[in-house]
Design a protein around this motif. Structure first.
Motif, mmCIF file in Angstrom:
data_model
loop_
_atom_site.group_PDB
_atom_site.id
_atom_site.type_symbol
_atom_site.label_atom_id
_atom_site.label_comp_id
_atom_site.label_asym_id
_atom_site.label_seq_id
_atom_site.Cartn_x
_atom_site.Cartn_y
_atom_site.Cartn_z
ATOM 1 N N ARG A 1 48.112 53.905 9.268
ATOM 2 C CA ARG A 1 47.389 52.753 8.704
ATOM 3 C C ARG A 1 48.109 52.185 7.483
ATOM 4 N NH1 ARG A 1 43.865 52.088 4.830
ATOM 5 N NH2 ARG A 1 43.713 54.308 4.375
ATOM 6 N N VAL A 2 48.599 53.074 6.623
ATOM 7 C CA VAL A 2 49.316 52.633 5.420
ATOM 8 C C VAL A 2 50.614 51.929 5.805
ATOM 9 C CG1 VAL A 2 50.550 53.450 3.378
ATOM 10 C CG2 VAL A 2 48.289 54.370 3.914
ATOM 11 N N VAL A 3 51.378 52.544 6.723
ATOM 12 C CA VAL A 3 52.642 51.939 7.147
ATOM 13 C C VAL A 3 52.397 50.597 7.831
ATOM 14 C CG1 VAL A 3 54.625 52.201 8.690
ATOM 15 C CG2 VAL A 3 53.881 54.131 7.297
ATOM 16 N N GLU A 4 51.358 50.513 8.666
ATOM 17 C CA GLU A 4 51.037 49.252 9.348
ATOM 18 C C GLU A 4 50.690 48.148 8.352
ATOM 19 O OE1 GLU A 4 47.931 50.319 12.096
ATOM 20 O OE2 GLU A 4 49.351 50.251 13.761
ATOM 21 N N ALA A 5 50.058 48.528 7.236
ATOM 22 C CA ALA A 5 49.705 47.527 6.225
ATOM 23 C C ALA A 5 50.961 46.947 5.578
ATOM 24 C CB ALA A 5 48.798 48.151 5.163
ATOM 25 N N VAL A 6 51.991 47.785 5.427
ATOM 26 C CA VAL A 6 53.226 47.333 4.787
ATOM 27 C C VAL A 6 54.163 46.656 5.797
ATOM 28 C CG1 VAL A 6 55.254 48.079 3.476
ATOM 29 C CG2 VAL A 6 53.037 49.152 3.061
ATOM 30 N N TYR A 7 54.256 47.230 7.007
ATOM 31 C CA TYR A 7 55.140 46.714 8.052
ATOM 32 C C TYR A 7 54.323 46.445 9.317
ATOM 33 C CZ TYR A 7 58.641 48.753 4.963
ATOM 34 O OH TYR A 7 59.405 49.090 3.872
ATOM 35 N N PRO A 8 53.556 45.359 9.353
ATOM 36 C CA PRO A 8 52.669 45.119 10.490
ATOM 37 C C PRO A 8 53.439 44.975 11.807
ATOM 38 C CG PRO A 8 52.678 43.229 8.990
ATOM 39 C CD PRO A 8 53.498 44.304 8.353
ATOM 40 N N GLY A 9 52.860 45.563 12.858
ATOM 41 C CA GLY A 9 53.405 45.413 14.201
ATOM 42 C C GLY A 9 54.636 46.227 14.520
ATOM 43 N N GLU A 10 55.060 47.114 13.638
ATOM 44 C CA GLU A 10 56.283 47.870 13.891
ATOM 45 C C GLU A 10 56.035 49.269 14.445
ATOM 46 O OE1 GLU A 10 59.628 47.520 11.364
ATOM 47 O OE2 GLU A 10 58.836 45.759 10.361
ATOM 48 N N ILE A 11 54.763 49.623 14.649
ATOM 49 C CA ILE A 11 54.435 50.931 15.224
ATOM 50 C C ILE A 11 53.621 50.680 16.488
ATOM 51 C CG2 ILE A 11 53.240 53.111 14.838
ATOM 52 C CD1 ILE A 11 53.766 52.731 11.884
ATOM 53 N N LYS A 12 53.958 51.392 17.545
ATOM 54 C CA LYS A 12 53.318 51.149 18.853
ATOM 55 C C LYS A 12 51.883 51.658 18.936
ATOM 56 C CE LYS A 12 57.001 49.752 21.375
ATOM 57 N NZ LYS A 12 57.591 48.677 20.670
ATOM 58 N N VAL A 13 51.563 52.763 18.297
ATOM 59 C CA VAL A 13 50.210 53.305 18.336
ATOM 60 C C VAL A 13 49.568 53.056 16.979
ATOM 61 C CG1 VAL A 13 48.811 55.378 18.628
ATOM 62 C CG2 VAL A 13 50.867 55.065 20.000
ATOM 63 N N SER A 14 48.470 52.331 16.979
ATOM 64 C CA SER A 14 47.846 52.013 15.690
ATOM 65 C C SER A 14 46.855 53.096 15.290
ATOM 66 C CB SER A 14 47.119 50.676 15.778
ATOM 67 O OG SER A 14 45.927 50.816 16.507
ATOM 68 N N ALA A 15 46.522 53.100 14.039
ATOM 69 C CA ALA A 15 45.547 54.065 13.525
ATOM 70 C C ALA A 15 44.219 53.911 14.253
ATOM 71 C CB ALA A 15 45.356 53.871 12.025
ATOM 72 N N MET A 16 43.835 52.685 14.562
ATOM 73 C CA MET A 16 42.566 52.467 15.252
ATOM 74 C C MET A 16 42.592 53.066 16.657
ATOM 75 S SD MET A 16 40.496 51.363 13.146
ATOM 76 C CE MET A 16 39.127 51.134 14.254
ATOM 77 N N GLN A 17 43.729 52.967 17.354
ATOM 78 C CA GLN A 17 43.827 53.566 18.688
ATOM 79 C C GLN A 17 43.689 55.085 18.596
ATOM 80 O OE1 GLN A 17 47.613 51.732 19.544
ATOM 81 N NE2 GLN A 17 46.736 50.638 21.291
ATOM 82 N N ILE A 18 44.311 55.684 17.615
ATOM 83 C CA ILE A 18 44.218 57.135 17.442
ATOM 84 C C ILE A 18 42.767 57.518 17.163
ATOM 85 C CG2 ILE A 18 44.884 59.094 15.983
ATOM 86 C CD1 ILE A 18 47.592 57.687 15.577
ATOM 87 N N ARG A 19 42.100 56.774 16.290
ATOM 88 C CA ARG A 19 40.705 57.080 15.963
ATOM 89 C C ARG A 19 39.803 56.908 17.174
ATOM 90 N NH1 ARG A 19 39.999 54.918 9.837
ATOM 91 N NH2 ARG A 19 41.342 56.508 9.039
ATOM 92 N N LYS A 20 40.027 55.830 17.952
ATOM 93 C CA LYS A 20 39.208 55.608 19.142
ATOM 94 C C LYS A 20 39.372 56.762 20.117
ATOM 95 C CE LYS A 20 39.102 50.597 18.996
ATOM 96 N NZ LYS A 20 39.685 49.385 19.527
ATOM 97 N N GLN A 21 40.618 57.230 20.279
ATOM 98 C CA GLN A 21 40.847 58.340 21.198
ATOM 99 C C GLN A 21 40.126 59.592 20.697
ATOM 100 O OE1 GLN A 21 44.728 59.964 21.386
ATOM 101 N NE2 GLN A 21 44.115 61.504 22.857
ATOM 102 N N PHE A 22 40.226 59.853 19.404
ATOM 103 C CA PHE A 22 39.550 61.028 18.851
ATOM 104 C C PHE A 22 38.046 60.909 19.054
ATOM 105 C CE2 PHE A 22 37.112 62.828 15.375
ATOM 106 C CZ PHE A 22 37.359 64.163 15.617
#
Length: 190
Positions: free
Chosen positions: A142-163
């Motif tokens: 989530r922190v990295v996505e805030a600084v570099y949006p769109g550069e990571i394939k799995v977002s924090a929200m996807q991980i949370r939804k899966q959990f």
């Protein structure tokens, strides 16, 4: 925008469920390795016995190691991680010296201990706390996505939804079980 050096994160704790969850989520977040270097140290957090002297020595060694890792300046963040387990073992982490050491460390510390109770002093000692180790990585994502949006394939929200999707059926089961027991008790005691 010029990319900053990678964030160095040390995961300190025993090999096992908690640390494995962190490593699994790290490997699933495609591209996170461009931003974060993850290091692990296989160290048990729980004392090896009930012997008071051995327990003091155990936590003294952990404190010295954490201070050493912090003093090198090599790590930007230290995460103390372990899976859940025996409540007595988790309660053994209520060690004054360990908590004081974590508070005094110049390096930020995340406490990530699965199923830890509210009585765990350790969670109040760190700068960040998650009682689900896999969520530690989602917070970093989530922190990295805030600084570099769109550069990571799995977002924090996807991980949370899966959990949450794996945790919800279990929660429903426990709620239904408790309701069933309450109804049964009502008819038996009536």
């Amino acid at each position: 925008m010029a990319r900053k050096a990678k964030l160095s994160v040390l995961v300190y704790g025993p090999a096992g469920k908690g640390r494995d969850d962190i490593l699994t989520e790290f490997s699933r977040a495609e591209g996170i390795e461009n931003f974060i270097r993850l290091y692990t140290v296989d160290k048990t957090l729980s004392p090896p016995s009930l012997n008071i002297k051995k327990t003091k020595e155990h936590f003294k060694k952990i404190c010295e190691e954490l201070e050493g890792y912090s003093q090198t300046g090599e790590y930007d963040l230290i995460c103390l991680a372990r899976g859940g387990g025996d409540p007595f073992q988790l309660a053994s982490l209520n060690n004054k010296e360990l908590c004081e050491t974590i508070i005094k460390l110049p390096t930020p510390v995340c406490i990530s201990i699965a199923h830890s109770s509210d009585e765990l002093w350790l969670k109040e000692s760190g700068d960040m706390y998650t009682n689900v180790p896999a969520l530690f990585i989602s917070e970093l994502v989530r922190v990295v996505e805030a600084v570099y949006p769109g550069e990571i394939k799995v977002s924090a929200m996807q991980i949370r939804k899966q959990f949450l999707s794996t945790a919800i059926p279990q929660k429903i089961f426990w709620v239904l079980l408790l309701v069933s027991l309450a109804v049964l008790a009502f008819f038996v005691l009536r």
